[in-house]
Design a protein around this motif. Structure first.
Motif, PDB file in Angstrom:
ATOM      1  N   GLN A  26       0.813  -1.212   0.000  1.00 46.05           N
ATOM      2  CA  GLN A  26       0.000   0.000   0.000  1.00 46.05           C
ATOM      3  C   GLN A  26       0.849   1.266   0.000  1.00 46.05           C
ATOM      4  OE1 GLN A  26      -3.201   0.233  -0.396  1.00 46.05           O
ATOM      5  NE2 GLN A  26      -3.607  -1.958  -0.371  1.00 46.05           N
ATOM      6  N   GLY A  27       2.092   1.177  -0.394  1.00 43.17           N
ATOM      7  CA  GLY A  27       2.915   2.373  -0.446  1.00 43.17           C
ATOM      8  C   GLY A  27       4.381   2.055  -0.241  1.00 43.17           C
ATOM      9  N   GLU A  28       5.139   3.089   0.019  1.00 39.91           N
ATOM     10  CA  GLU A  28       6.581   2.984   0.174  1.00 39.91           C
ATOM     11  C   GLU A  28       7.022   3.825   1.355  1.00 39.91           C
ATOM     12  OE1 GLU A  28      10.504   3.394  -2.696  1.00 39.91           O
ATOM     13  OE2 GLU A  28       8.927   4.894  -2.836  1.00 39.91           O
ATOM     14  N   GLU A  29       7.925   3.306   2.170  1.00 37.74           N
ATOM     15  CA  GLU A  29       8.481   4.018   3.306  1.00 37.74           C
ATOM     16  C   GLU A  29       9.993   4.009   3.195  1.00 37.74           C
ATOM     17  OE1 GLU A  29       7.058   2.400   6.934  1.00 37.74           O
ATOM     18  OE2 GLU A  29       4.956   2.933   6.560  1.00 37.74           O
ATOM     19  N   PHE A  30      10.615   5.053   3.723  1.00 41.89           N
ATOM     20  CA  PHE A  30      12.067   5.126   3.637  1.00 41.89           C
ATOM     21  C   PHE A  30      12.625   5.779   4.888  1.00 41.89           C
ATOM     22  CE2 PHE A  30      11.097   9.414   2.447  1.00 41.89           C
ATOM     23  CZ  PHE A  30      12.208  10.163   2.835  1.00 41.89           C
ATOM     24  N   VAL A  31      13.863   5.420   5.198  1.00 39.83           N
ATOM     25  CA  VAL A  31      14.636   6.011   6.280  1.00 39.83           C
ATOM     26  C   VAL A  31      15.973   6.427   5.686  1.00 39.83           C
ATOM     27  CG1 VAL A  31      15.638   5.698   8.563  1.00 39.83           C
ATOM     28  CG2 VAL A  31      13.538   4.504   7.967  1.00 39.83           C
ATOM     29  N   ARG A  32      16.360   7.671   5.920  1.00 41.72           N
ATOM     30  CA  ARG A  32      17.620   8.193   5.378  1.00 41.72           C
ATOM     31  C   ARG A  32      18.418   8.822   6.513  1.00 41.72           C
ATOM     32  NH1 ARG A  32      16.107  12.139   1.361  1.00 41.72           N
ATOM     33  NH2 ARG A  32      15.836  10.354  -0.034  1.00 41.72           N
ATOM     34  N   LEU A  33      19.711   8.584   6.518  1.00 38.07           N
ATOM     35  CA  LEU A  33      20.570   9.093   7.588  1.00 38.07           C
ATOM     36  C   LEU A  33      21.898   9.550   7.023  1.00 38.07           C
ATOM     37  CD1 LEU A  33      21.059   7.711  11.131  1.00 38.07           C
ATOM     38  CD2 LEU A  33      23.072   8.126   9.735  1.00 38.07           C
ATOM     39  N   ARG A  34      22.370  10.691   7.505  1.00 39.06           N
ATOM     40  CA  ARG A  34      23.687  11.233   7.173  1.00 39.06           C
ATOM     41  C   ARG A  34      24.277  11.868   8.412  1.00 39.06           C
ATOM     42  NH1 ARG A  34      23.245  14.399   1.316  1.00 39.06           N
ATOM     43  NH2 ARG A  34      22.552  12.619   0.086  1.00 39.06           N
ATOM     44  N   GLY A  35      25.607  11.894   8.496  1.00 33.93           N
ATOM     45  CA  GLY A  35      26.251  12.539   9.620  1.00 33.93           C
ATOM     46  C   GLY A  35      27.696  12.109   9.765  1.00 33.93           C
TER      47      GLY A  35
ATOM     48  N   TYR B  85      12.480  10.223   8.006  1.00 35.89           N
ATOM     49  CA  TYR B  85      11.607   9.049   7.922  1.00 35.89           C
ATOM     50  C   TYR B  85      10.268   9.515   7.381  1.00 35.89           C
ATOM     51  CZ  TYR B  85       8.502   5.233   9.261  1.00 35.89           C
ATOM     52  OH  TYR B  85       7.565   4.234   9.236  1.00 35.89           O
ATOM     53  N   SER B  86       9.876   8.973   6.252  1.00 34.38           N
ATOM     54  CA  SER B  86       8.632   9.396   5.625  1.00 34.38           C
ATOM     55  C   SER B  86       8.159   8.287   4.688  1.00 34.38           C
ATOM     56  CB  SER B  86       8.828  10.713   4.867  1.00 34.38           C
ATOM     57  OG  SER B  86       7.598  11.175   4.335  1.00 34.38           O
ATOM     58  N   GLY B  87       7.105   8.569   3.965  1.00 27.75           N
ATOM     59  CA  GLY B  87       6.559   7.578   3.056  1.00 27.75           C
ATOM     60  C   GLY B  87       5.636   8.212   2.046  1.00 27.75           C
ATOM     61  N   GLN B  88       5.239   7.418   1.088  1.00 28.58           N
ATOM     62  CA  GLN B  88       4.297   7.855   0.075  1.00 28.58           C
ATOM     63  C   GLN B  88       3.456   6.666  -0.353  1.00 28.58           C
ATOM     64  OE1 GLN B  88       6.537   9.245  -3.276  1.00 28.58           O
ATOM     65  NE2 GLN B  88       7.636   7.329  -3.571  1.00 28.58           N
ATOM     66  N   GLY B  89       2.271   6.972  -0.863  1.00 24.97           N
ATOM     67  CA  GLY B  89       1.367   5.917  -1.253  1.00 24.97           C
ATOM     68  C   GLY B  89      -0.016   6.134  -0.678  1.00 24.97           C
ATOM     69  N   THR B  90      -0.819   5.068  -0.659  1.00 24.77           N
ATOM     70  CA  THR B  90      -2.211   5.164  -0.236  1.00 24.77           C
ATOM     71  C   THR B  90      -2.329   5.553   1.232  1.00 24.77           C
ATOM     72  OG1 THR B  90      -2.803   3.472  -1.862  1.00 24.77           O
ATOM     73  CG2 THR B  90      -4.401   3.937  -0.120  1.00 24.77           C
ATOM     74  N   LEU B  91      -1.539   4.938   2.100  1.00 17.09           N
ATOM     75  CA  LEU B  91      -1.634   5.240   3.526  1.00 17.09           C
ATOM     76  C   LEU B  91      -1.181   6.662   3.823  1.00 17.09           C
ATOM     77  CD1 LEU B  91      -0.357   1.870   5.049  1.00 17.09           C
ATOM     78  CD2 LEU B  91      -2.705   2.609   4.619  1.00 17.09           C
ATOM     79  N   ALA B  92      -0.117   7.115   3.161  1.00 17.52           N
ATOM     80  CA  ALA B  92       0.351   8.481   3.371  1.00 17.52           C
ATOM     81  C   ALA B  92      -0.666   9.494   2.867  1.00 17.52           C
ATOM     82  CB  ALA B  92       1.697   8.693   2.689  1.00 17.52           C
TER      83      ALA B  92
END
Length: 224
Positions: free
Chosen positions: A164-173, A198-205
């Motif tokens: 039902q969508g896509e989620e992602f976690v991105r980190l830099r430092g 941390y975010s996402g896209q798709g139907t749930l978002a």
């Protein structure tokens, strides 16, 4: 007389379009290939004559597998918990009374000439703000650069594509090699200049996003 409403509608239309543009939802995040920095690979050093030992080998009998070179990976444990609370209150009041007796002329009091005045003023204000955020989990990042002082510049991303969508976690430092434990893990609290998304896209978002008209009535452009 009918031309006035038409002119008013034409004048309001650009303002409505401007408000809709200002309240547009944030742009969808770029793909992993758009922002992922390139991995710098160190050139391997040639072996010495008379031996099979290589300083670039990944295995060692006398040390653990901590990341300390460009291209190594390290697991970051996300332990982000933030909580903020603020409360303010103000209250004051003031009252005053003023009275005049009946007027007298030639020793006789004039009826209905007494004056009484009373004034009361008061104000009360109360404000409370509370915010709490928590992010737990783990993400494995890559060492992109080793600074002259020994700091490791790391970056990484984890993407989960669900039904039902896509989620992602991105980190830099930046982190210190000394903060990495024997399991090649480090806490996110030890990362300097950390940028965690941390975010996402798709139907749930989309279901959790208010419509443009709702955002207009609850946005800063609403004068009421």
């Amino acid at each position: 007389m009918k031309a006035a409403p038409s002119l008013l509608a034409l004048a309001i239309a650009p303002l409505a379009l401007t408000a809709c543009a200002a309240l547009a939802p944030p742009a969808v995040r770029p793909g992993p290939s758009d922002e992922a920095p390139p991995v710098v690979r160190a050139a391997p050093r040639g072996g010495q004559s008379g031996g099979v030992f290589s300083a670039d080998a990944g295995l060692s009998l006398t040390s653990d597998s901590r990341a300390f070179r460009v291209g190594d990976i390290v697991t970051v444990t996300l332990e982000e918990i933030t909580q903020a609370s603020k409360k303010a209150g103000t209250s004051f009041s003031k009252g005053s009374t003023l009275g005049f007796g009946p007027l007298s002329v030639l020793g006789k009091s004039l009826p209905k000439t007494a004056v009484d005045m009373t004034a009361d003023r008061g104000f009360a204000g109360d404000a409370t703000s509370t915010q709490q955020n928590a992010l737990t989990g783990a993400i494995t990042v890559i060492v992109l650069e080793v600074l002259p002082n020994g700091l490791l510049k790391v970056s990484g991303e984890k993407t989960l594509t669900l039904n039902q969508g896509e989620e992602f976690v991105r980190l830099r430092g930046y982190l210190r090699a000394a903060d990495i434990d024997s399991n090649n893990q480090v806490s996110s609290l030890r990362i300097a200049n950390a940028r965690i998304a941390y975010s996402g896209q798709g139907t749930l978002a989309d279901a959790n996003t208010a419509g443009w008209l709702t955002r207009f009535f609850t946005g800063p452009l609403m004068p009421f």
